[in-house]
Design an enzyme around this catalytic site. Structure first.
Site, mmCIF file in Angstrom:
data_model
loop_
_atom_site.group_PDB
_atom_site.id
_atom_site.type_symbol
_atom_site.label_atom_id
_atom_site.label_comp_id
_atom_site.label_asym_id
_atom_site.label_seq_id
_atom_site.Cartn_x
_atom_site.Cartn_y
_atom_site.Cartn_z
ATOM 1 N N GLN A 1 51.300 38.657 42.008
ATOM 2 C CA GLN A 1 51.788 39.723 42.368
ATOM 3 C C GLN A 1 51.147 41.132 41.947
ATOM 4 O OE1 GLN A 1 55.026 41.820 40.976
ATOM 5 N NE2 GLN A 1 54.687 40.883 38.082
ATOM 6 N N LEU A 2 49.867 41.218 41.232
ATOM 7 C CA LEU A 2 49.227 41.730 41.203
ATOM 8 C C LEU A 2 47.709 41.836 42.240
ATOM 9 C CD1 LEU A 2 47.491 44.367 39.538
ATOM 10 C CD2 LEU A 2 46.987 42.717 38.166
ATOM 11 N N ASP B 1 41.663 26.063 40.821
ATOM 12 C CA ASP B 1 42.367 26.169 39.394
ATOM 13 C C ASP B 1 41.132 27.090 38.240
ATOM 14 O OD1 ASP B 1 43.297 25.434 36.835
ATOM 15 O OD2 ASP B 1 45.025 24.458 37.979
ATOM 16 N N TYR C 1 51.687 33.141 23.864
ATOM 17 C CA TYR C 1 51.374 33.429 25.021
ATOM 18 C C TYR C 1 50.216 35.031 24.414
ATOM 19 C CZ TYR C 1 51.067 37.197 28.787
ATOM 20 O OH TYR C 1 50.404 38.422 29.322
HETATM 21 N N1 NAP Z 1 53.650 40.382 34.728
HETATM 22 C C1 NAP Z 1 53.767 40.835 33.863
HETATM 23 O O1 NAP Z 1 54.652 41.911 33.224
HETATM 24 C C2 NAP Z 1 52.499 41.230 33.310
HETATM 25 C C3 NAP Z 1 52.339 42.193 32.077
HETATM 26 C C4 NAP Z 1 51.156 42.313 31.047
HETATM 27 C C5 NAP Z 1 50.255 42.099 31.693
HETATM 28 N N2 NAP Z 1 49.991 40.753 32.573
HETATM 29 C C6 NAP Z 1 48.390 40.930 33.207
HETATM 30 O O2 NAP Z 1 48.297 41.207 34.654
HETATM 31 C C7 NAP Z 1 48.084 39.299 35.385
HETATM 32 C C8 NAP Z 1 48.389 40.011 36.334
HETATM 33 O O3 NAP Z 1 49.683 39.855 35.949
HETATM 34 P P1 NAP Z 1 50.943 38.868 37.473
HETATM 35 O O4 NAP Z 1 52.552 39.866 37.118
HETATM 36 O O5 NAP Z 1 50.194 39.510 38.722
HETATM 37 O O6 NAP Z 1 51.115 37.745 37.429
HETATM 38 P P2 NAP Z 1 52.081 36.579 38.156
HETATM 39 O O7 NAP Z 1 52.551 37.457 39.589
HETATM 40 O O8 NAP Z 1 52.108 35.866 37.506
HETATM 41 O O9 NAP Z 1 50.675 36.038 38.929
HETATM 42 C C9 NAP Z 1 49.529 34.570 38.170
HETATM 43 C C10 NAP Z 1 49.166 34.459 39.522
HETATM 44 O O10 NAP Z 1 48.122 34.004 38.794
HETATM 45 C C11 NAP Z 1 48.057 31.954 39.250
HETATM 46 N N3 NAP Z 1 47.663 31.285 38.437
HETATM 47 C C12 NAP Z 1 48.812 30.311 36.959
HETATM 48 N N4 NAP Z 1 47.930 29.459 36.351
HETATM 49 C C13 NAP Z 1 46.635 29.425 37.447
HETATM 50 C C14 NAP Z 1 45.656 28.547 37.444
HETATM 51 N N5 NAP Z 1 45.665 28.085 36.637
HETATM 52 N N6 NAP Z 1 44.652 28.767 38.085
HETATM 53 C C15 NAP Z 1 44.253 29.454 39.081
HETATM 54 N N7 NAP Z 1 45.996 30.579 39.203
HETATM 55 C C16 NAP Z 1 46.416 30.570 38.421
HETATM 56 C C17 NAP Z 1 49.573 31.540 39.476
HETATM 57 O O11 NAP Z 1 49.224 31.115 40.800
HETATM 58 P P3 NAP Z 1 51.091 29.895 40.360
HETATM 59 O O12 NAP Z 1 52.100 31.083 41.273
HETATM 60 O O13 NAP Z 1 50.557 29.230 41.384
HETATM 61 O O14 NAP Z 1 51.144 29.602 38.969
HETATM 62 C C18 NAP Z 1 50.311 33.108 40.183
HETATM 63 O O15 NAP Z 1 49.229 33.580 41.533
HETATM 64 C C19 NAP Z 1 48.008 38.815 34.166
HETATM 65 O O16 NAP Z 1 46.813 38.898 33.346
HETATM 66 C C20 NAP Z 1 48.624 38.781 33.313
HETATM 67 O O17 NAP Z 1 49.025 38.452 32.052
HETATM 68 C C21 NAP Z 1 51.119 41.134 33.011
#
Ligand code: NAP
Length: 293
Positions: free
Chosen positions: A12-13, A37, A126
């Site tokens: 989503q980001l 990956d 985590y």
């Molecule tokens: N979401 C939150 O509430 C939150 C809060 C604090 C910080 N953050 C941080 O913000 C950043 C963005 O998060 P987000 O909300 O956009 O998360 P998200 O929607 O879960 O997206 C994460 C992406 O990473 C991909 N991914 C996972 N494992 C991977 C791998 N081994 N190689 C390549 N891609 C991989 C996932 O692909 P698949 O769908 O195929 O698994 C997904 O597209 C992250 O660093 C997260 O830790 C998020």
């Protein structure tokens, strides 16, 4: 034109970073998990060498906070060791690394919004893996840009398996059972398009080090759920609960809102209000639903 290699481009980001950097004239090479990956060190090294970007942005992460308690190695592979892969590849090509981390690196005991210089103390698998990712980025690179954020929600989450809190609440509202949400945990929900724009603002100021970009409104998860339902014109049976009654496998910080004072001191615009971000999100949802008709 400045080249960007974006990993995790379908999260989503990731989708917002792609559109923000493209709109600002960068050439963005996108890699989702099916293409690269990030735990595969050779693939990361080859890809970054081929693209030869000025900027590498890592939006990929293992975000399943509770599941990480039963598979801490999987979380560590993606959130820590894979960041090492990216950092080493950036070092070899002199690329700038932009990496995202979390409010969960804090233990939540401060009772006020966390600033960049506050001491970290992660309280779950985590959180430990994300802090290790920060350390790896800083171990191999002198000037990485690390952005900690909190409770991310953006239109991209409508299409991902993991979704976000807004999608979860709207899904629960469609069932008529009581919805229990904790009132004793506070975060700062962060709208992904606004986060992507401020990330680009930091990059364009050549910022490096650690920065916090949260939504700017500290709020309990219960009050946030109530706001979502109010904005969506729904009135489901929402009940407050607390961490004592609502046990989860992972411990979570009780108060993990982030202070945006650091970015604002650089002249970066404050984040939009949570109310306007929710309204914008719900409008994007209506647009997406109309497209699918
Ligand atoms: N979401 C939150 O509430 C939150 C809060 C604090 C910080 N953050 C941080 O913000 C950043 C963005 O998060 P987000 O909300 O956009 O998360 P998200 O929607 O879960 O997206 C994460 C992406 O990473 C991909 N991914 C996972 N494992 C991977 C791998 N081994 N190689 C390549 N891609 C991989 C996932 O692909 P698949 O769908 O195929 O698994 C997904 O597209 C992250 O660093 C997260 O830790 C998020």
């Amino acid at each position: 034109m400045k080249k960007v290699a974006l990993f995790g481009s379908r999260g989503q980001l990731g989708v917002e970073l792609k559109s923000e950097f493209t709109a600002r004239g960068y050439e963005v090479a996108c890699f989702d998990r099916s293409l690269v990956d990030i735990t595969d060190a050779a693939a990361v090294e080859r890809t970054i060498a081929d693209v030869d970007p000025a900027l590498v942005i890592n939006a990929a992460a293992y975000n399943q906070v509770d599941l990480a308690e039963t598979e801490p190695q999987a979380a560590f592979q993606v959130n820590a060791l894979a960041v090492r892969n990216l950092a080493i590849a950036c070092r070899n090509t002199d690329a700038q690394l932009v990496h995202f981390s979390t409010d969960y690196v804090f233990d939540g005991q401060a009772g006020r919004a966390y600033r960049e210089e506050d001491s970290t103390r992660p309280v779950g698998a985590y959180a430990v893996s994300k802090l290790a990712g920060e350390l790896y980025a800083r171990a191999y690179l002198d000037r990485p840009l690390i952005i900690r954020t909190s409770g991310v929600f953006g239109p991209g989450g409508m299409d991902t398996a993991r979704g976000n809190f807004v999608e979860l609440m709207l899904r629960l509202a469609a069932q008529s059972t009581p919805i229990r949400v904790v009132e004793d945990h506070v975060a700062s929900p962060t709208y992904a398009p606004a986060l992507a724009a401020r990330t680009a603002d930091l990059v364009e100021r050549s910022a490096h080090g650690i920065f916090h970009i949260g939504g700017g409104t500290p709020i309990s998860w219960f009050d946030w759920a109530a706001k979502i339902f109010e904005a969506a014109g729904l009135n489901p049976p929402l009940k407050p609960t607390n961490e004592r009654e609502f046990r989860t496998p992972a411990r979570r910080p009780k108060y993990s809102a982030l202070s945006n004072a650091g970015i604002e001191a650089l002249g970066i615009a404050p984040m939009p209000s949570l109310d306007s971000a929710i309204r914008e999100y719900l409008a994007a949802r209506v647009t997406a639903a109309n497209k699918h008709k």
